[in-house]
Design an enzyme around this catalytic site. Structure first.
Site, PDB file in Angstrom:
ATOM      1  N   CYS A   1       0.922  -1.301  -0.006  1.00 18.59           N
ATOM      2  CA  CYS A   1       0.102  -0.098  -0.009  1.00 18.59           C
ATOM      3  C   CYS A   1       0.788   1.289   0.058  1.00 18.59           C
ATOM      4  O   CYS A   1       1.591   1.644  -0.919  1.00 18.59           O
ATOM      5  CB  CYS A   1      -0.881   0.029   1.346  1.00 18.59           C
ATOM      6  SG  CYS A   1      -2.551   0.731   0.891  1.00 18.59           S
TER       7      CYS A   1
ATOM      8  N   HIS B   1      -3.002  -5.361   1.716  1.00 18.64           N
ATOM      9  CA  HIS B   1      -2.344  -5.564   2.953  1.00 18.64           C
ATOM     10  C   HIS B   1      -2.305  -6.953   3.489  1.00 18.64           C
ATOM     11  O   HIS B   1      -3.251  -7.398   4.267  1.00 18.64           O
ATOM     12  CB  HIS B   1      -3.211  -4.717   4.204  1.00 18.64           C
ATOM     13  CG  HIS B   1      -2.898  -3.244   4.158  1.00 18.64           C
ATOM     14  ND1 HIS B   1      -1.997  -2.525   4.510  1.00 18.64           N
ATOM     15  CD2 HIS B   1      -3.752  -2.421   3.294  1.00 18.64           C
ATOM     16  CE1 HIS B   1      -2.080  -1.293   4.539  1.00 18.64           C
ATOM     17  NE2 HIS B   1      -3.072  -1.176   3.776  1.00 18.64           N
TER      18      HIS B   1
ATOM     19  N   GLU C   1      -0.520  -8.212   5.378  1.00 22.91           N
ATOM     20  CA  GLU C   1      -0.187  -8.540   7.108  1.00 22.91           C
ATOM     21  C   GLU C   1      -1.436  -8.347   7.681  1.00 22.91           C
ATOM     22  O   GLU C   1      -1.322  -8.753   8.709  1.00 22.91           O
ATOM     23  CB  GLU C   1       0.703  -7.449   7.295  1.00 22.91           C
ATOM     24  CG  GLU C   1       0.112  -6.022   7.266  1.00 22.91           C
ATOM     25  CD  GLU C   1       0.065  -5.502   5.874  1.00 22.91           C
ATOM     26  OE1 GLU C   1       0.038  -5.988   4.980  1.00 22.91           O
ATOM     27  OE2 GLU C   1      -0.494  -4.143   6.233  1.00 22.91           O
TER      28      GLU C   1
HETATM   29  N1  GLN Z   1      -3.558   6.171   1.210  1.00 22.88           N
HETATM   30  C1  GLN Z   1      -2.273   6.157   1.590  1.00 22.88           C
HETATM   31  C2  GLN Z   1      -1.197   6.814   0.762  1.00 22.88           C
HETATM   32  O1  GLN Z   1      -1.628   7.397  -0.135  1.00 22.88           O
HETATM   33  C3  GLN Z   1      -2.118   4.627   1.561  1.00 22.88           C
HETATM   34  C4  GLN Z   1      -3.022   3.849   2.429  1.00 22.88           C
HETATM   35  C5  GLN Z   1      -2.530   2.549   3.116  1.00 22.88           C
HETATM   36  O2  GLN Z   1      -1.112   2.479   3.163  1.00 22.88           O
HETATM   37  N2  GLN Z   1      -3.401   1.637   3.441  1.00 22.88           N
HETATM   38  O3  GLN Z   1      -0.070   6.910   1.048  1.00 22.88           O
END
Ligand code: GLN
Length: 192
Positions: A77, A174, A176
């Site tokens: 992410c 994610h 994890e």
């Molecule tokens: N929205 C976050 C970003 O742009 C990422 C979100 C997340 O890691 N769950 O950095």
């Protein structure tokens, strides 16, 4: 084998718990010297702008870029955003992967969702053919995969949510936060 988890901001504790479950020696990375004898590094989800700013403050940006040239890094992410070369706006990036990423591509926190993905590489290493249940939280989408990078997984509508470039991995979701350790095992196979 020793794996680091970048512990500046975000959900690094969940990655650490998963690595412990898999019996892997683990180090929390906050300073450049923590990278010293690692075989791989996980960059967690969180807020990519914050992770980038803290990486600069702690003198980690260049050491992380050097690390990624010879060793495995997996960004989940926000971590995937940080690994990319282009997010279409100015913010600190490692710029290691040939991917273009769009942040918050599914909308706001309330638009977070879960989806079953088909990831052939995971089936291969586990010998089990079953979908991978993925959790997306204010997730980015991988808009473009070019150069040395390849697509690992797409949503049903074709949008790219996982990519790989040699020992570098990027996932919009994610792993994890699930019970399924196959993605962590796949990363360990790249770090080995
Ligand atoms: N929205 C976050 C970003 O742009 C990422 C979100 C997340 O890691 N769950 O950095």
């Amino acid at each position: 084998m020793k794996i680091g988890v970048l512990a500046l901001q975000g959900d690094f504790a969940e990655h650490i718990a998963m690595l412990r479950r898999l019996g892997v020696e683990m180090v929390e990375v906050r300073l450049p010297h923590h990278l010293h004898d690692l075989d791989g590094l996980i960059i967690p989800g969180g807020e990519s702008t914050t992770i980038g700013k803290l990486a600069i403050d702690f003198g980690l940006l260049q050491p992380l870029q050097e690390f990624g040239r010879s060793r495995a890094i997996w960004g989940t992410c926000a971590g995937a955003i940080f690994l990319s070369k282009d997010v279409g706006r100015p913010q600190p990036l490692l710029g290691l992967m040939d991917i273009k990423v769009a942040r918050n591509a599914f909308g706001r926190q309330v638009d977070s969702f879960e989806a079953d993905l088909d990831i052939p590489e995971l089936n291969k290493i586990s010998g089990v053919d079953r979908p991978y249940h993925a959790i997306f939280i204010r997730a980015p989408i991988i808009d473009e995969v070019y150069g040395q990078a390849k697509v690992l997984s797409r949503l049903d509508d074709g949008r790219i949510v996982a990519a790989q470039q040699g020992r570098l991995l990027a996932t919009s979701f994610h792993p994890e936060l699930t019970d399924d350790a196959r993605f962590h095992e796949y990363f360990l196979s790249l770090a080995r």
